[in-house]
Design a protein around this motif. Sequence first.
Motif, PDB file in Angstrom:
ATOM      1  N   ALA A 155       0.836  -1.209   0.000  1.00  0.00           N
ATOM      2  CA  ALA A 155       0.000   0.000   0.000  1.00  0.00           C
ATOM      3  C   ALA A 155       0.866   1.252   0.000  1.00  0.00           C
ATOM      4  N   LYS A 158       2.175   1.843  -3.422  1.00  0.00           N
ATOM      5  CA  LYS A 158       1.125   2.346  -4.319  1.00  0.00           C
ATOM      6  C   LYS A 158       0.890   3.845  -4.100  1.00  0.00           C
ATOM      7  N   ARG A 162       1.527   6.817  -6.908  1.00  0.00           N
ATOM      8  CA  ARG A 162       0.494   7.805  -7.227  1.00  0.00           C
ATOM      9  C   ARG A 162       1.029   9.232  -7.057  1.00  0.00           C
ATOM     10  N   GLU A 243      -6.557   6.293   0.712  1.00  0.00           N
ATOM     11  CA  GLU A 243      -7.327   5.240   0.049  1.00  0.00           C
ATOM     12  C   GLU A 243      -6.644   3.881   0.115  1.00  0.00           C
ATOM     13  N   GLU A 244      -5.366   3.843  -0.218  1.00  0.00           N
ATOM     14  CA  GLU A 244      -4.658   2.565  -0.275  1.00  0.00           C
ATOM     15  C   GLU A 244      -4.548   1.925   1.114  1.00  0.00           C
TER      16      GLU A 244
END
Length: 309
Positions: A155, A158, A162, A243-244
């Motif tokens: 996570a 990620k 982003r 979010e992740e």
Amino acid sequence: MGNAELPAVLVDGKKTVETLLSTKNQTKTARLLRLSFDQVHGVMQRAVERGLNRRDDRHIHEHVCMDEKSIRRGHEYVSMLYDGDTGNVIEVEGGRTRKSVENLCSKALTEEQRAGVKTVCTDMWDAFIDGAKKYFPNASHCHDMYHCVTYLNDAVDKVRKREVRHFPELRHTKYLWLKDQSKYTTNDQARFNKLEDAEYEVSQAWKVKELFRDLLHLKYHGDMEAYGMLLRRMDDALQYNIEEINGVVFIFKRHLKGIVRAMVTGANNGKAERTNGSIQEIKTIGRGYGTAERYRIAILFFYGGLDIS
């Protein structure tokens, strides 16, 4: 009968095994001994069969782990059952479907051995969860914290991917966020401090991951204490509203019981993970394996803890 009277094939087989154990590479061994790759693999295959036949099928593995390993880049996998106390690989099966896991468990251990297992550690892959419940009915099923931290590491990365689209300074920082801080160089620490002070989302995600890492080193006196600590960590993580990270926390909520069981029993796949790293090494040295069965033979030859003498 003395060594001089042994058939040449047996002497060659012994030398091939010794060379393989030294090089960890079938191609290099074939070149050094002027054999074909298939001849070397044949020696490995016979050695593994010999070792498996010598195993004591009455031995109880009290703690086992199930995990997966990719054969090569892409989506081809093998499923593996480890002895959690030694890190030795008990058996390997191609694929990671429910059928693969059923084949793995039924082939690796007898019914009596499976009944004697006290703890089984898996990640949160449904096929492993179902297999653990079906084939180890007397065992506590655990999702150890190492697996939880792996989900959080993914996570964090990620989030970095982003954010790097908008903040070029985050390029080439992947391992700063994933590396154990105790292993930082002076330059690593200086770079990290600068990035952390800037309050990127990736630095906040990293803080969440470290909070969960702390749970690895604590002792718990019962389920309620572990539940309370875990729920507080998850509530703290959700406060960041990343979010992740939220996605991982929701996964943890679905598997609370298994995580708490690991926290209380102390069961983990640490030794299995070290073996996993060594398996990655032979895969890299060998530049991948063409089939699941060839991969299985190599894994059991090097890391099955077999008597192949």
